[in-house]
Every structure is written in C-alpha cells, then in structure tokens.
Write a protein that holds these residues in place. Structure first.
Motif, PDB file in Angstrom:
ATOM      1  N   ARG A 138      26.479 -18.083  51.188  1.00 30.44           N
ATOM      2  CA  ARG A 138      26.466 -18.738  49.877  1.00 30.44           C
ATOM      3  C   ARG A 138      27.133 -20.102  49.990  1.00 30.44           C
ATOM      4  O   ARG A 138      27.853 -20.535  49.088  1.00 30.44           O
ATOM      5  CB  ARG A 138      27.191 -17.858  48.842  1.00 30.44           C
ATOM      6  N   ASN A 139      26.877 -20.768  51.105  1.00 29.30           N
ATOM      7  CA  ASN A 139      27.445 -22.092  51.301  1.00 29.30           C
ATOM      8  C   ASN A 139      26.863 -23.083  50.294  1.00 29.30           C
ATOM      9  O   ASN A 139      25.705 -22.977  49.900  1.00 29.30           O
ATOM     10  CB  ASN A 139      27.162 -22.595  52.714  1.00 29.30           C
ATOM     11  N   ALA A 140      27.670 -24.049  49.929  1.00 26.49           N
ATOM     12  CA  ALA A 140      27.225 -25.081  48.996  1.00 26.49           C
ATOM     13  C   ALA A 140      26.444 -26.162  49.735  1.00 26.49           C
ATOM     14  O   ALA A 140      26.631 -26.375  50.933  1.00 26.49           O
ATOM     15  CB  ALA A 140      28.431 -25.699  48.296  1.00 26.49           C
ATOM     16  N   TYR A 141      25.569 -26.825  49.019  1.00 26.16           N
ATOM     17  CA  TYR A 141      24.836 -27.957  49.588  1.00 26.16           C
ATOM     18  C   TYR A 141      24.447 -28.916  48.475  1.00 26.16           C
ATOM     19  O   TYR A 141      24.456 -28.565  47.284  1.00 26.16           O
ATOM     20  CB  TYR A 141      23.590 -27.488  50.344  1.00 26.16           C
ATOM     21  N   LEU A 142      24.112 -30.134  48.868  1.00 24.26           N
ATOM     22  CA  LEU A 142      23.626 -31.148  47.944  1.00 24.26           C
ATOM     23  C   LEU A 142      22.164 -31.409  48.274  1.00 24.26           C
ATOM     24  O   LEU A 142      21.839 -31.803  49.389  1.00 24.26           O
ATOM     25  CB  LEU A 142      24.445 -32.436  48.070  1.00 24.26           C
ATOM     26  N   ASP A 143      21.300 -31.178  47.326  1.00 29.17           N
ATOM     27  CA  ASP A 143      19.862 -31.319  47.553  1.00 29.17           C
ATOM     28  C   ASP A 143      19.461 -32.795  47.456  1.00 29.17           C
ATOM     29  O   ASP A 143      19.574 -33.407  46.403  1.00 29.17           O
ATOM     30  CB  ASP A 143      19.099 -30.498  46.517  1.00 29.17           C
ATOM     31  N   THR A 144      18.999 -33.338  48.556  1.00 31.55           N
ATOM     32  CA  THR A 144      18.528 -34.728  48.568  1.00 31.55           C
ATOM     33  C   THR A 144      17.032 -34.795  48.870  1.00 31.55           C
ATOM     34  O   THR A 144      16.514 -35.866  49.182  1.00 31.55           O
ATOM     35  CB  THR A 144      19.295 -35.555  49.615  1.00 31.55           C
ATOM     36  N   SER A 145      16.342 -33.654  48.789  1.00 34.14           N
ATOM     37  CA  SER A 145      14.905 -33.634  49.059  1.00 34.14           C
ATOM     38  C   SER A 145      14.157 -34.379  47.964  1.00 34.14           C
ATOM     39  O   SER A 145      14.624 -34.493  46.825  1.00 34.14           O
ATOM     40  CB  SER A 145      14.399 -32.182  49.135  1.00 34.14           C
ATOM     41  N   THR A 146      12.978 -34.878  48.298  1.00 34.41           N
ATOM     42  CA  THR A 146      12.209 -35.666  47.336  1.00 34.41           C
ATOM     43  C   THR A 146      11.633 -34.818  46.212  1.00 34.41           C
ATOM     44  O   THR A 146      11.395 -35.316  45.111  1.00 34.41           O
ATOM     45  CB  THR A 146      11.057 -36.404  48.050  1.00 34.41           C
ATOM     46  N   ASN A 147      11.402 -33.543  46.474  1.00 34.43           N
ATOM     47  CA  ASN A 147      10.767 -32.678  45.464  1.00 34.43           C
ATOM     48  C   ASN A 147      11.680 -31.571  44.955  1.00 34.43           C
ATOM     49  O   ASN A 147      11.213 -30.566  44.422  1.00 34.43           O
ATOM     50  CB  ASN A 147       9.486 -32.070  46.036  1.00 34.43           C
ATOM     51  N   ARG A 148      12.970 -31.742  45.145  1.00 33.69           N
ATOM     52  CA  ARG A 148      13.964 -30.777  44.647  1.00 33.69           C
ATOM     53  C   ARG A 148      13.663 -29.355  45.135  1.00 33.69           C
ATOM     54  O   ARG A 148      13.771 -28.383  44.378  1.00 33.69           O
ATOM     55  CB  ARG A 148      14.017 -30.790  43.115  1.00 33.69           C
ATOM     56  N   SER A 149      13.313 -29.231  46.394  1.00 33.23           N
ATOM     57  CA  SER A 149      12.858 -27.941  46.912  1.00 33.23           C
ATOM     58  C   SER A 149      13.865 -27.241  47.813  1.00 33.23           C
ATOM     59  O   SER A 149      13.605 -26.132  48.282  1.00 33.23           O
ATOM     60  CB  SER A 149      11.558 -28.138  47.708  1.00 33.23           C
ATOM     61  N   ARG A 150      15.005 -27.861  48.065  1.00 32.55           N
ATOM     62  CA  ARG A 150      15.941 -27.260  49.006  1.00 32.55           C
ATOM     63  C   ARG A 150      16.530 -25.963  48.453  1.00 32.55           C
ATOM     64  O   ARG A 150      16.915 -25.884  47.288  1.00 32.55           O
ATOM     65  CB  ARG A 150      17.066 -28.240  49.327  1.00 32.55           C
ATOM     66  N   ARG A 151      16.629 -24.948  49.318  1.00 34.27           N
ATOM     67  CA  ARG A 151      17.177 -23.645  48.906  1.00 34.27           C
ATOM     68  C   ARG A 151      18.249 -23.135  49.866  1.00 34.27           C
ATOM     69  O   ARG A 151      18.915 -22.149  49.570  1.00 34.27           O
ATOM     70  CB  ARG A 151      16.053 -22.614  48.801  1.00 34.27           C
ATOM     71  N   TYR A 152      18.373 -23.785  51.010  1.00 30.02           N
ATOM     72  CA  TYR A 152      19.296 -23.297  52.032  1.00 30.02           C
ATOM     73  C   TYR A 152      20.251 -24.410  52.480  1.00 30.02           C
ATOM     74  O   TYR A 152      19.924 -25.590  52.400  1.00 30.02           O
ATOM     75  CB  TYR A 152      18.510 -22.767  53.236  1.00 30.02           C
ATOM     76  N   CYS A 153      21.412 -23.974  52.982  1.00 30.94           N
ATOM     77  CA  CYS A 153      22.429 -24.940  53.369  1.00 30.94           C
ATOM     78  C   CYS A 153      22.148 -25.586  54.716  1.00 30.94           C
ATOM     79  O   CYS A 153      22.696 -26.652  55.027  1.00 30.94           O
ATOM     80  CB  CYS A 153      23.809 -24.271  53.399  1.00 30.94           C
ATOM     81  N   SER A 154      21.304 -24.946  55.542  1.00 28.22           N
ATOM     82  CA  SER A 154      21.051 -25.453  56.890  1.00 28.22           C
ATOM     83  C   SER A 154      19.702 -24.967  57.386  1.00 28.22           C
ATOM     84  O   SER A 154      19.105 -24.029  56.821  1.00 28.22           O
ATOM     85  CB  SER A 154      22.148 -24.968  57.850  1.00 28.22           C
ATOM     86  N   ASP A 155      19.220 -25.590  58.462  1.00 24.87           N
ATOM     87  CA  ASP A 155      17.968 -25.145  59.079  1.00 24.87           C
ATOM     88  C   ASP A 155      18.116 -23.723  59.623  1.00 24.87           C
ATOM     89  O   ASP A 155      17.170 -22.940  59.604  1.00 24.87           O
ATOM     90  CB  ASP A 155      17.579 -26.089  60.223  1.00 24.87           C
ATOM     91  N   ARG A 156      19.312 -23.399  60.098  1.00 23.08           N
ATOM     92  CA  ARG A 156      19.554 -22.061  60.637  1.00 23.08           C
ATOM     93  C   ARG A 156      19.345 -20.999  59.563  1.00 23.08           C
ATOM     94  O   ARG A 156      18.686 -19.987  59.809  1.00 23.08           O
ATOM     95  CB  ARG A 156      20.978 -21.986  61.195  1.00 23.08           C
ATOM     96  N   CYS A 157      19.911 -21.236  58.383  1.00 20.33           N
ATOM     97  CA  CYS A 157      19.755 -20.265  57.295  1.00 20.33           C
ATOM     98  C   CYS A 157      18.312 -20.216  56.807  1.00 20.33           C
ATOM     99  O   CYS A 157      17.811 -19.149  56.446  1.00 20.33           O
ATOM    100  CB  CYS A 157      20.701 -20.614  56.139  1.00 20.33           C
ATOM    101  N   ALA A 158      17.637 -21.353  56.788  1.00 22.38           N
ATOM    102  CA  ALA A 158      16.240 -21.383  56.363  1.00 22.38           C
ATOM    103  C   ALA A 158      15.380 -20.560  57.317  1.00 22.38           C
ATOM    104  O   ALA A 158      14.528 -19.772  56.885  1.00 22.38           O
ATOM    105  CB  ALA A 158      15.737 -22.822  56.316  1.00 22.38           C
ATOM    106  N   THR A 159      15.625 -20.713  58.609  1.00 21.50           N
ATOM    107  CA  THR A 159      14.875 -19.950  59.604  1.00 21.50           C
ATOM    108  C   THR A 159      15.161 -18.462  59.469  1.00 21.50           C
ATOM    109  O   THR A 159      14.243 -17.619  59.505  1.00 21.50           O
ATOM    110  CB  THR A 159      15.249 -20.411  61.022  1.00 21.50           C
TER     111      THR A 159
END
Length: 209
Positions: A151-172
C-alpha cells in the motif's frame, strides 16, 4: 529548486512504513538524514527525538493519501491543510547553482528552512510539496498501490490518470496474479462444464430392467 521537487518528500516518508507487512524502516537518525538527502542542512539537526515525531507526521500524511485513494477529496484537502497550518514554510526566490548560457542565475522558487528541528523542517517541505502537486494535478493524482499487500504511496504523473501501482515491480506482480486467477477460473469452468456434460449423458441413458 522548483516546488515540484518537494512533492516526493511525502511519498518517501509515507513509504518508510508497510503496515500490511508490519515493517517500519524509520528507526534511526541515519534514516531521517537519508530522507532529506546528503546535502540538506536540516538533516544535520536530526536527533533520536525526531524518530517518533516524524512517525506521527508520517501517519498524518498517509491519511491524506488514504482519503484521496478513497475519493474523499475534501477530507484529503482538510487533512493536508492542517499540516500546512502546523508546519508553515518560507518561500524564497533562489538562483543558486543554476545558470543560463550567459552565466546569469536561473531564478526559481525555493522553500527556505527556518525550523527549530528536523521533523518540523521535513513536515513543512513534504506538506507544501504535496499541496503543490494536489492543486496542480488534482486530488486523484495521489494514490496507494493496488498490488496487495503493498500500500505504498505514489504520485500519478501519467497522461491519462491510469497509474495504479507504486512501481513496475508491483505492476508486474499484480498482472501475474490476475493472469493466474483467470487461468484458475477457466480451469474451474472447464471442469464444471465437463461434469455437467457427464451428468447430462448419464441422465439420458435408458435404465436397464
């Protein structure tokens, strides 16, 4: 140093704790100094007393991210405003270490630190940086990782507000888990369909007398 730089202070502090895993790396003065960075003058004022104080600030910052993640925009802003009131900053125009091609200073906003202790200094920078990001990009740009148990925090800087994970590792990890879940569901459905077909066939077989 631009104000956007400070927005990561809150993320770094919040992510020193992983509640679901019962882990907390904010345990020493050295960790606090690492959060500030090696060149920070404020970090040199850190003492053991700042460990519990900074943990308290961390809990309040996490509450901001939790409210934002739950879509409670007003609550997130109210929580952040309480931090801004308690830990004010002193903005200054600065040009140190930044020059243009003609050697003239590249003027930018800098948050000066006149606080009495390391916790107050860090809290002021983290709160102001988070406020800058929130007002510039929106409350929904503050998120918490959706890859359980992280449940790490992150700041979404994606162009389409689509980020859901704190890192590529968690996304994978989340994608792999979702793939395996789909495969299990397909296997269960196939097995269920097979059993249904067998049951139908058995029921249609004439009873021998």
């Amino acid at each position: 140093m631009e104000l956007a730089y400070y927005s990561d202070y809150a993320v770094r502090l919040v992510n020193t704790e992983e509640p679901a895993r019962n882990k907390d790396s904010l345990t020493t003065v050295e960790v606090i100094r690492e959060l500030f960075g090696s060149e920070s003058m404020t970090a040199r004022r850190a003492t053991e007393a700042d460990v519990p104080r900074l943990r308290a600030v961390r809990a309040r910052l996490r509450a901001v991210f939790e409210a934002a993640d739950e879509g409670e925009e007003t609550r997130a802003v109210d929580l952040l405003n309480s931090l801004l009131l308690e830990f004010p900053v002193s903005p200054q125009v600065s040009g140190h270490d930044h020059r243009d091609e003609d050697g003239r200073p590249l003027w930018h906003m800098h948050l000066a630190d006149h606080t009495s202790n390391a916790t107050a200094g860090y809290a002021a920078l983290a709160s102001m940086g988070l406020a800058f990001h929130l007002t510039e990009y929106g409350v929904d740009r503050l998120g918490l990782c959706q890859a359980a148990p992280c449940r790490n925090a992150y700041l979404d800087t994606s162009t389409n507000r689509s980020r859901r994970y704190c890192s590529d590792r968690c996304a994978t990890r989340a994608n792999v888990a979702a793939y395996r879940a789909r495969k299990r569901l397909e296997t269960d459905r196939s097995a269920s369909t097979g059993r249904t077909a067998e049951s139908t066939q058995d029921s249609s077989t004439p009873t021998e007398r």
